[in-house]
Design a protein around this motif. Sequence first.
Motif, PDB file in Angstrom:
ATOM      1  N   UNK A  53       0.825  -1.206   0.000  1.00 31.10           N
ATOM      2  CA  UNK A  53       0.000   0.000   0.000  1.00 31.10           C
ATOM      3  C   UNK A  53       0.860   1.257   0.000  1.00 31.10           C
ATOM      4  N   UNK A  54       2.142   1.085   0.255  1.00 35.28           N
ATOM      5  CA  UNK A  54       3.025   2.238   0.246  1.00 35.28           C
ATOM      6  C   UNK A  54       3.152   2.808  -1.174  1.00 35.28           C
ATOM      7  N   UNK A  55       2.791   1.976  -2.157  1.00 32.70           N
ATOM      8  CA  UNK A  55       2.918   2.447  -3.525  1.00 32.70           C
ATOM      9  C   UNK A  55       1.794   3.378  -3.922  1.00 32.70           C
ATOM     10  N   UNK A  56       0.740   3.388  -3.122  1.00 31.26           N
ATOM     11  CA  UNK A  56      -0.389   4.205  -3.514  1.00 31.26           C
ATOM     12  C   UNK A  56      -0.148   5.632  -3.078  1.00 31.26           C
ATOM     13  N   UNK A  57      -0.473   6.550  -3.953  1.00 29.33           N
ATOM     14  CA  UNK A  57      -0.174   7.936  -3.622  1.00 29.33           C
ATOM     15  C   UNK A  57      -1.192   8.824  -4.322  1.00 29.33           C
ATOM     16  N   UNK A  58      -1.217  10.045  -3.933  1.00 25.82           N
ATOM     17  CA  UNK A  58      -2.052  11.000  -4.642  1.00 25.82           C
ATOM     18  C   UNK A  58      -1.317  12.331  -4.724  1.00 25.82           C
ATOM     19  N   UNK A  59      -1.516  12.998  -5.824  1.00 24.70           N
ATOM     20  CA  UNK A  59      -0.895  14.304  -5.966  1.00 24.70           C
ATOM     21  C   UNK A  59      -1.622  15.370  -5.175  1.00 24.70           C
ATOM     22  N   UNK A  60      -2.830  15.058  -4.774  1.00 20.26           N
ATOM     23  CA  UNK A  60      -3.581  16.067  -4.042  1.00 20.26           C
ATOM     24  C   UNK A  60      -4.184  17.125  -4.939  1.00 20.26           C
ATOM     25  N   UNK A  61      -4.188  16.892  -6.237  1.00 26.63           N
ATOM     26  CA  UNK A  61      -4.798  17.867  -7.145  1.00 26.63           C
ATOM     27  C   UNK A  61      -6.278  17.512  -7.231  1.00 26.63           C
ATOM     28  N   UNK A  62      -7.141  18.425  -6.875  1.00 24.27           N
ATOM     29  CA  UNK A  62      -8.564  18.062  -6.925  1.00 24.27           C
ATOM     30  C   UNK A  62      -8.996  17.819  -8.361  1.00 24.27           C
ATOM     31  N   UNK A  63      -9.801  16.774  -8.525  1.00 25.14           N
ATOM     32  CA  UNK A  63     -10.322  16.482  -9.852  1.00 25.14           C
ATOM     33  C   UNK A  63      -9.384  15.659 -10.701  1.00 25.14           C
ATOM     34  N   UNK A  64      -8.203  15.356 -10.206  1.00 21.44           N
ATOM     35  CA  UNK A  64      -7.270  14.546 -10.971  1.00 21.44           C
ATOM     36  C   UNK A  64      -7.273  13.156 -10.378  1.00 21.44           C
ATOM     37  N   UNK A  65      -7.699  12.204 -11.164  1.00 23.39           N
ATOM     38  CA  UNK A  65      -7.819  10.845 -10.657  1.00 23.39           C
ATOM     39  C   UNK A  65      -6.538  10.083 -10.942  1.00 23.39           C
ATOM     40  N   UNK A  66      -5.826   9.715  -9.881  1.00 22.96           N
ATOM     41  CA  UNK A  66      -4.523   9.097 -10.095  1.00 22.96           C
ATOM     42  C   UNK A  66      -4.623   7.734 -10.736  1.00 22.96           C
ATOM     43  N   UNK A  67      -5.793   7.100 -10.671  1.00 20.07           N
ATOM     44  CA  UNK A  67      -5.871   5.783 -11.288  1.00 20.07           C
ATOM     45  C   UNK A  67      -5.796   5.892 -12.794  1.00 20.07           C
ATOM     46  N   UNK A  68      -5.999   7.078 -13.327  1.00 17.30           N
ATOM     47  CA  UNK A  68      -5.863   7.253 -14.771  1.00 17.30           C
ATOM     48  C   UNK A  68      -4.452   7.566 -15.185  1.00 17.30           C
ATOM     49  N   UNK A  69      -3.507   7.574 -14.248  1.00 15.08           N
ATOM     50  CA  UNK A  69      -2.121   7.896 -14.574  1.00 15.08           C
ATOM     51  C   UNK A  69      -1.520   6.977 -15.643  1.00 15.08           C
ATOM     52  N   UNK A  70      -1.735   5.660 -15.570  1.00 15.55           N
ATOM     53  CA  UNK A  70      -1.172   4.823 -16.641  1.00 15.55           C
ATOM     54  C   UNK A  70      -1.659   5.246 -18.018  1.00 15.55           C
TER      55      UNK A  70
END
Lengths: 292, 297
Positions: A45-62
């Motif tokens: 779970x240490x790999x999970x992170x968020x940029x904290x930018x509202x409205x930006x969904x980190x799961x779409x990063x790939x």
Amino acid sequence: MSVLLANPFIKFKIPLRSGAKTTKNSISISARLDNSQQQQQLNLSVLRFTFGIPGFDESYLPRWIGYGFGSLLILNHFAFSGSVTPAQLRTEVLGLSLAGFSVALPYLGKFLQGANPMDRATLPEGAEQIFVMSQNVSDTLKEDLAWATYVLLRNSNSVSVLISIRGELCIRGYWNSPNGVSKTQVLEWLERQIEKIGLSDLKDSLYFPQIADDEVWEMLPKGTSSLFVQPLIRASDPNAKEMEMVEGFVLLASSARYAYSEKDKAWIKAIAYKFLVLVVHYNLNSGIGFPN
Amino acid sequence: MEAGSILNSIIPWNPKRSLCRKPSNFPRFVRASSSPQSQEQKRGYRGPKPTRDWVADWVRNNDDAVRSLPIYVGGASLLAVLFNRTVSGIAPVADASSSQSRADLLTLSLAVTNILTGLVWLSIRPKSISVVNPEGVECRNICSRLPDLVVSELLWAWESLSAVTCCRSLVVIYDSICILQIGMAAESRNDGEAVTVDASKLMQGSVYQGVMRSGAQSYLANLLLYPGRSELPFLPSNTQAVILQPLGDKGIAIIGGDTIRGFTTSDQSWIAFIGEKLDATLSKYANAVSLVMQDGI
């Protein structure tokens, strides 16, 4: 009875059971596998992170990385002329297929158990919020309809709800009704729409997780993406011709795609069942229909 | 008229039935329906959906495999890139000077992204918790002098909860009497019947008082860890989770489940709304309920 919902949208999150989200501002991700115990208890779970930018969904990063690096690969191929070796071609083909796979990853991830919460339903523009009920219903039924529509709008990711019981309608939320008409006319217009589509004869529940814009029915607000219709079906009398009688239906529309999970649908069916109970209660008592 | 007959005349309700029918069933539905309306044509027209559902079903059925898939894909690509470099006779030096190296670096980064996504997916896999069958006896005790409408609403609440959530026991106490005890209950040692609910004793206990004071739902996700479980002797001894839902300020609904943390947030909010509805119905018929109290004394 014309109380409009102040804030009818509650985002429903499926809680993630394992691990806590850690917040990091930098892009660097370090997999600290050394501070874990055995292989089975690897704390990833240490790999999970968020940029904290509202409205930006980190799961779409790939997906973004896939698009970005894929286009860089193509740029690299064409921008620097000179002979392209077969080895480079192989790498580029591999890279592009990997990029395509990365783009598809968030879509696959959406269907995993415990996956990201659904998109929040957004309010449709240009449609009005209304709350209209047929006049021809008893007080008990009025209360039940008001409660059920309120709960359905608050607890599911919905924007509009319609309940029809033996032809009596109750609608709440955003609907694409014609402007400036009286409530009775709205009801009549809706009845005609329902007649046209033939919703009253549905025998099975319908779920459209993603409707295209041109397939959306006229009465639904623009931007409707998911639709769920649950008919109210009961066993008819033994001497009746048909085995099952359709007493009405519950219709829910949402502007988010894949808005209704299996659990949501089960709860909606439970609410529909409540009206069936009422119908049968009145059937057995008065034999006529809903008393006024 | 027996209130139970209301629910018996409705089709036995199985929530797994007819959820998310794929549109591919429409042709069958068209032939079976006697309605001449144009709905079938209009609805049968939404053909393209089944393809999307196929992906969703495949992912749901192979959840573990799909979670590790990006890792394997990324790992294989990584090895393929390195292999490609060695086979082509290029020195394994990570510099961006040549076109080949740049392409290699980009592909390697994509492979690493895939591996990390796979690891993240593995980390968010929900722990599967097994169901613990409650030990006890089935019971169905409903206060007999309640109006039919109230009874049918209470039974509706029980049917819904037991079908949709992991609820296996339901006890409703209102106006200091137990008006409903249904589902699994603890077996009394004397006669093998269900343990009856002592409403007055429960109402003096800290569990009830605490819930009434806060006025909010209380979710005991792992009942075994909770010291107040001795105040709920009527529930099966191995009940895993309990939700205490106040019904206004005059009653409480005790919902026992068979899985630790088995009630989701969605379930909790639905239960809260159902509690409000039950309170509204019960307080409307409070006269009938208070009559029962007088008769009981």
